[in-house]
Enzyme design. Structure first.
Site, PDB file in Angstrom:
ATOM      1  N   GLU A 189      10.698  -9.894  -3.662  1.00 34.62           N
ATOM      2  CA  GLU A 189      11.245  -8.744  -2.941  1.00 34.62           C
ATOM      3  C   GLU A 189      12.671  -9.022  -2.479  1.00 34.62           C
ATOM      4  O   GLU A 189      13.553  -8.161  -2.590  1.00 34.62           O
ATOM      5  CB  GLU A 189      10.353  -8.403  -1.747  1.00 34.62           C
ATOM      6  N   LYS A 215       9.007  -8.826   6.272  1.00 36.51           N
ATOM      7  CA  LYS A 215       8.286  -8.457   5.063  1.00 36.51           C
ATOM      8  C   LYS A 215       7.443  -9.645   4.599  1.00 36.51           C
ATOM      9  O   LYS A 215       7.580 -10.742   5.108  1.00 36.51           O
ATOM     10  CB  LYS A 215       9.268  -8.041   3.958  1.00 36.51           C
ATOM     11  N   LYS A 247       5.792   0.967  12.598  1.00 36.66           N
ATOM     12  CA  LYS A 247       6.421  -0.277  12.138  1.00 36.66           C
ATOM     13  C   LYS A 247       7.752  -0.539  12.841  1.00 36.66           C
ATOM     14  O   LYS A 247       8.313  -1.620  12.713  1.00 36.66           O
ATOM     15  CB  LYS A 247       6.654  -0.218  10.621  1.00 36.66           C
ATOM     16  N   SER A 252       0.807  -1.217   0.000  1.00 36.18           N
ATOM     17  CA  SER A 252       0.000   0.000   0.000  1.00 36.18           C
ATOM     18  C   SER A 252       0.843   1.272   0.000  1.00 36.18           C
ATOM     19  O   SER A 252       0.464   2.273  -0.618  1.00 36.18           O
ATOM     20  CB  SER A 252      -0.948  -0.002   1.201  1.00 36.18           C
ATOM     21  N   THR A 253       1.984   1.263   0.665  1.00 35.40           N
ATOM     22  CA  THR A 253       2.838   2.451   0.653  1.00 35.40           C
ATOM     23  C   THR A 253       3.522   2.602  -0.697  1.00 35.40           C
ATOM     24  O   THR A 253       3.644   3.713  -1.230  1.00 35.40           O
ATOM     25  CB  THR A 253       3.888   2.383   1.776  1.00 35.40           C
ATOM     26  N   GLY A 302       8.330  -1.462   0.939  1.00 38.32           N
ATOM     27  CA  GLY A 302       7.817  -1.286   2.288  1.00 38.32           C
ATOM     28  C   GLY A 302       8.300  -2.393   3.208  1.00 38.32           C
ATOM     29  O   GLY A 302       9.114  -3.237   2.835  1.00 38.32           O
ATOM     30  N   ALA A 303       7.793  -2.396   4.432  1.00 35.93           N
ATOM     31  CA  ALA A 303       8.100  -3.447   5.402  1.00 35.93           C
ATOM     32  C   ALA A 303       6.974  -3.501   6.421  1.00 35.93           C
ATOM     33  O   ALA A 303       6.286  -2.503   6.667  1.00 35.93           O
ATOM     34  CB  ALA A 303       9.433  -3.187   6.099  1.00 35.93           C
TER      35      ALA A 303
END
Length: 220
Positions: free
Chosen positions: A104, A95, A122, A29-30, A83-84
């Site tokens: 990834e 992840k 996070k 999503s990021t 992201g993570a």
């Protein structure tokens, strides 16, 4: 991370992208906001980029705007943005929430630089509060899960298949994850396990969205 934080992080990350680069683009999503900001930057001033994506979903979001690097990864990205789900002070990551952990990791390992896009929630010391995704071969998957369970790893088999045609088994840890490297090695030793959602020594830069709406760059 709320939508405002995601947008701020994604927009800031795009400021690091310049014409002529080869870039890796992650999943989630990021990263969605990163892609939106990248497409807008390209609309205002066309960029000459080559990209490799860690998922078909991210490729689809790019809408064929940039030529793709070979998925053989013989040409490494200059920089990869992803992201993570969790990150600690040693920049160890969890992840795989988006199900793309295998690709990834493959991209992260060859990329010349990796930048992780997260919000401050996070950050977790030690790593905790999120299941660790394990990509396992679909063939013989229940025997693989049985072997994991014999080692004490319990979890849930996720619905659907990955872009590689494999399955995701989410391992739930009770409490903080101490010595994640040891867990990674133990899990990887099981026949049928392709990769874990633990990432070590791949990231040295984190772009962090703060509750205030500001963005902070943290270095390892």
């Amino acid at each position: 991370m709320n939508e405002t934080q995601k947008k701020a992080v994604g927009t800031f990350a795009v400021s690091m992208v310049h014409s002529g680069m080869k870039i890796g683009i992650g999943t989630g999503s990021t990263v969605h906001y990163f892609i939106k900001a990248l497409l807008e930057k390209n609309r205002l001033s066309p960029l000459s980029l080559q990209v490799v994506c860690t998922s078909k979903a991210s490729e689809n979001e790019l809408k064929g705007t940039f030529p793709l690097l070979s998925n053989t990864l013989d040409t490494p990205p200059d920089i990869t943005f992803d992201g993570a789900d969790r990150i600690d002070d040693e920049f160890r990551l969890i992840k795989g929430g988006g199900g793309a952990l295998f690709r990834e990791k493959m991209v992260a390992l060859v990329s010349k630089e990796n930048v992780v896009l997260v919000d401050e929630s996070k950050w977790s010391n030690p790593l905790s509060g999120f299941p660790v995704a394990i990509e396992i071969a679909a063939f013989g998957m229940f025997s693989t899960i049985s072997r994991l369970q014999k080692l004490g790893y319990r979890g849930m088999l996720r619905e659907g298949v990955t872009d590689n045609g494999n399955r995701i088994f989410d391992i739930a840890f009770d409490g903080p994850i101490h010595r994640p490297e040891e867990h990674h090695s133990a899990i990887k030793s099981v026949a049928g396990v392709l990769e874990t959602g633990f990432f070590f020594d791949t990231v040295k830069t984190a772009i962090v969205g703060l509750k205030s709406g500001k963005v902070e760059v943290r270095k390892k």
